[in-house]
Design a protein around this motif. Sequence first.
Motif, PDB file in Angstrom:
ATOM      1  N   LEU A  70      -3.583 -10.769   4.408  1.00 41.89           N
ATOM      2  CA  LEU A  70      -4.727 -10.531   3.302  1.00 41.89           C
ATOM      3  C   LEU A  70      -5.805  -9.776   3.698  1.00 41.89           C
ATOM      4  CD1 LEU A  70      -4.416 -14.140   1.701  1.00 41.89           C
ATOM      5  CD2 LEU A  70      -3.369 -11.977   0.997  1.00 41.89           C
ATOM      6  N   THR A 124      -5.359 -23.613  -6.253  1.00 42.87           N
ATOM      7  CA  THR A 124      -6.489 -23.209  -5.641  1.00 42.87           C
ATOM      8  C   THR A 124      -6.788 -21.676  -6.268  1.00 42.87           C
ATOM      9  OG1 THR A 124      -5.381 -21.986  -4.113  1.00 42.87           O
ATOM     10  CG2 THR A 124      -5.541 -24.104  -3.383  1.00 42.87           C
ATOM     11  N   ASN A 125      -7.601 -21.030  -5.776  1.00 44.36           N
ATOM     12  CA  ASN A 125      -8.233 -19.717  -5.869  1.00 44.36           C
ATOM     13  C   ASN A 125      -7.601 -18.869  -5.154  1.00 44.36           C
ATOM     14  OD1 ASN A 125      -9.968 -20.337  -4.116  1.00 44.36           O
ATOM     15  ND2 ASN A 125     -11.507 -19.042  -4.877  1.00 44.36           N
ATOM     16  N   GLN A 126      -6.725 -19.058  -3.936  1.00 41.60           N
ATOM     17  CA  GLN A 126      -6.102 -18.249  -3.337  1.00 41.60           C
ATOM     18  C   GLN A 126      -4.987 -17.409  -3.722  1.00 41.60           C
ATOM     19  OE1 GLN A 126      -5.604 -21.196  -0.075  1.00 41.60           O
ATOM     20  NE2 GLN A 126      -6.944 -20.159   1.209  1.00 41.60           N
ATOM     21  N   PRO A 127      -4.488 -16.383  -3.373  1.00 42.48           N
ATOM     22  CA  PRO A 127      -3.586 -15.707  -3.738  1.00 42.48           C
ATOM     23  C   PRO A 127      -1.944 -16.671  -3.545  1.00 42.48           C
ATOM     24  CG  PRO A 127      -4.723 -14.179  -2.303  1.00 42.48           C
ATOM     25  CD  PRO A 127      -5.439 -15.582  -2.200  1.00 42.48           C
ATOM     26  N   ILE A 128      -1.228 -16.713  -4.745  1.00 41.67           N
ATOM     27  CA  ILE A 128      -0.194 -17.733  -4.396  1.00 41.67           C
ATOM     28  C   ILE A 128       0.769 -17.202  -3.673  1.00 41.67           C
ATOM     29  CG2 ILE A 128       1.766 -18.429  -5.972  1.00 41.67           C
ATOM     30  CD1 ILE A 128       0.163 -18.342  -8.281  1.00 41.67           C
ATOM     31  N   GLY A 129       0.965 -18.084  -2.498  1.00 37.51           N
ATOM     32  CA  GLY A 129       1.937 -17.601  -1.516  1.00 37.51           C
ATOM     33  C   GLY A 129       1.446 -17.957  -0.043  1.00 37.51           C
ATOM     34  N   VAL A 130       0.100 -18.187  -0.006  1.00 40.23           N
ATOM     35  CA  VAL A 130      -0.628 -18.365   1.327  1.00 40.23           C
ATOM     36  C   VAL A 130      -0.002 -19.685   1.950  1.00 40.23           C
ATOM     37  CG1 VAL A 130      -2.452 -18.862   2.600  1.00 40.23           C
ATOM     38  CG2 VAL A 130      -2.424 -17.123   0.605  1.00 40.23           C
ATOM     39  N   ASN A 131      -0.226 -20.838   1.207  1.00 36.21           N
ATOM     40  CA  ASN A 131       0.451 -22.062   1.698  1.00 36.21           C
ATOM     41  C   ASN A 131       2.148 -22.060   1.416  1.00 36.21           C
ATOM     42  OD1 ASN A 131      -1.428 -24.196   2.565  1.00 36.21           O
ATOM     43  ND2 ASN A 131      -2.390 -23.447   0.947  1.00 36.21           N
ATOM     44  N   ASP A 154      -0.805 -23.869  -3.776  1.00 38.98           N
ATOM     45  CA  ASP A 154      -1.443 -22.581  -4.128  1.00 38.98           C
ATOM     46  C   ASP A 154      -1.753 -22.506  -5.433  1.00 38.98           C
ATOM     47  OD1 ASP A 154      -1.505 -21.430  -1.434  1.00 38.98           O
ATOM     48  OD2 ASP A 154       0.278 -20.655  -1.295  1.00 38.98           O
ATOM     49  N   ALA A 155      -0.977 -22.776  -6.317  1.00 40.96           N
ATOM     50  CA  ALA A 155      -1.653 -22.550  -7.565  1.00 40.96           C
ATOM     51  C   ALA A 155      -2.708 -23.335  -8.205  1.00 40.96           C
ATOM     52  CB  ALA A 155      -0.402 -22.830  -8.598  1.00 40.96           C
TER      53      ALA A 155
END
Lengths: 174, 439
Positions: free
Chosen positions: A137, A81-88, A78-79
């Motif tokens: 989300l 990507t540009n997604q919030p950290i915690g999705v994966n 996740d870190a």
Amino acid sequence: MATHSYTSRRELEQHSFPPAVALLVPLSAIVLQALLPRPFPRLVILDLPLIVTVFFAVSRRNPVAGTLTGAAIGLLQDALTNQPIGVNGMAKSVIGYIAASIGIQVDVDTLTTRVLINFVFFLLNSFLLFLINRRLLGLTSFHIQWVHELIRAAINTAVALPIFFLLDNTKRRE
Amino acid sequence: MESFFTRFKNVLVLVAILLAQTIGLAIQVRRPVESGAPDGGKVTLIRYWAVSIVTPFERFFHGIGSTVRGGWSNYIDLRHTRQQNHDLQQQIARLRIEQAALAEDAIQGHRLQSLLDFQQHYVATTVAAQVIGTSGNDLSRVIYIDKGEADHLKTDMAVITPDGIVGKLRDVFPHTAQVLLINDQTSGAGVLLASTRIRAILRGSTTGRILINNLTPDARIKPGEQVLTSGGDQVYPRGLPVGTIDSIATDPDHQPYTLIQLHPAANLNQLEEVLVITGTQSDLPVQAKKDLAAGAATAEAQAAQKQLADQQAAEAAARSAAQIVADRLPSLHDLDQPGASATPATPGAAAAAPGGVVPHPLPTIHPDRYTQGTTPPAADLKPGAAEDKSSGSIPQSTAPPPATPEPAVPKIKKPQPPKDTEPPSTTQNPNPGTDKPNQ
């Protein structure tokens, strides 16, 4: 003649890995996952970190270790990507836990079982990502294409089998 | 109690980890999130740690790949390089001509913009960067470049290639930066349809397509139309190519609006090198001014050359026309010396004249009153003589008309054959008015 008695399957076939393998293999999977799509854009369909998560979880047969491994790999993914950290991180934590729990009950060293668990876990990962994005989300525009996900699961299963056989050589039987 | 934690240890660990991550997610999405906005400080720190772990490996493998690829392409795979160089030279020559054609318009447009105090932003400075990695996730379309804060990069700077826009900087670390591509689902840009001048907002999607979904149906919008940046988003300078319209369909989710899909101008799937726009200015950059001046000079030189060529062509045409007229004018032939006029002075003169030598008229077989040389001078004519057909003769005169008019003397001359013609061997028509030979 000494007699051995085992109380469970977990005690029978519990594996551990050298620290270097336990550290470098997930890291290599993440680095490769970040590197390969640049020269080969179609390889973005692969999910090498998930393959490694499943392998370590079913091999260790320890739900806590599987959960922590999945969480660490997912958060690192996740870190980048540009997604919030915690999705994966959340999705792979659940998969690590379930994979380790299944590994206690089922012999996961046979080819058929490996094909089955990889395929099912890739579909489960897609479903968990859909739930997290849609429900947690609130991304209403997030859609899932199940045909695409089935193809992705099949391709990743095909890639996972040789990786599993390679990583089998790194096991340290206790 | 102890047995509870021991018995449900696995589940409790899972729940704790999921709870912690859920709280983390809630914290991250609580703040007002703009599309593509950078993260908060703590999240950026976590990302920085992750990037610091992964980036050295990416740089290492990227360096190896670049070295191998460079060695192969620069020292081994040089086939067709000469032909490619020749083609590029021809392309440069063609582009110079095009530049010259557009330079005057560009200078004029720039002058008018200055007069109107129109604020235009030109790309002034850029930093070239190499792409070293991706997110590795098809739900997150970001790339990493090998330049960061040390190269004066900042968040929200536009990233382009010579083909078109790529995205913008989302997170900038000391020696690397994360670029959010325009086809990411959180990406957006203000755009302008090139021919219809309609403004719109471009968005990415989860499938990696670039969409415009804020326009109502308009018959003027057609597939193939070019889309440019409008400059309204304060990120991308105005006028940069974005892509072309691929398809137009009705948006099923937002019924009055259309779903316009774009084909990006830059190849977003295989980016090797990009340019980060680090500065813009309202005036033309120095290099652009030089290029415009060079283009204008080329245009002037072309105009002068064209004028000279036109002048030379006009002179040549005038000479040629005079020569043709001189050769074709019958007055230049001496009737008294038919042999001399029929024979050119030089052997090649006849061939040189476009029309050739005008042939001498053949002798008249049946001369009548319209035959050349048969018309008597006015002084010899007698009123009413033409009606005197009893004689059956044809009036003829060989004497030139007098310079001064003299009183007409009634006189009837005998018909005479023309000097330069043989007398007709057949019987003359007794009735000239019928102009029908006897059989």
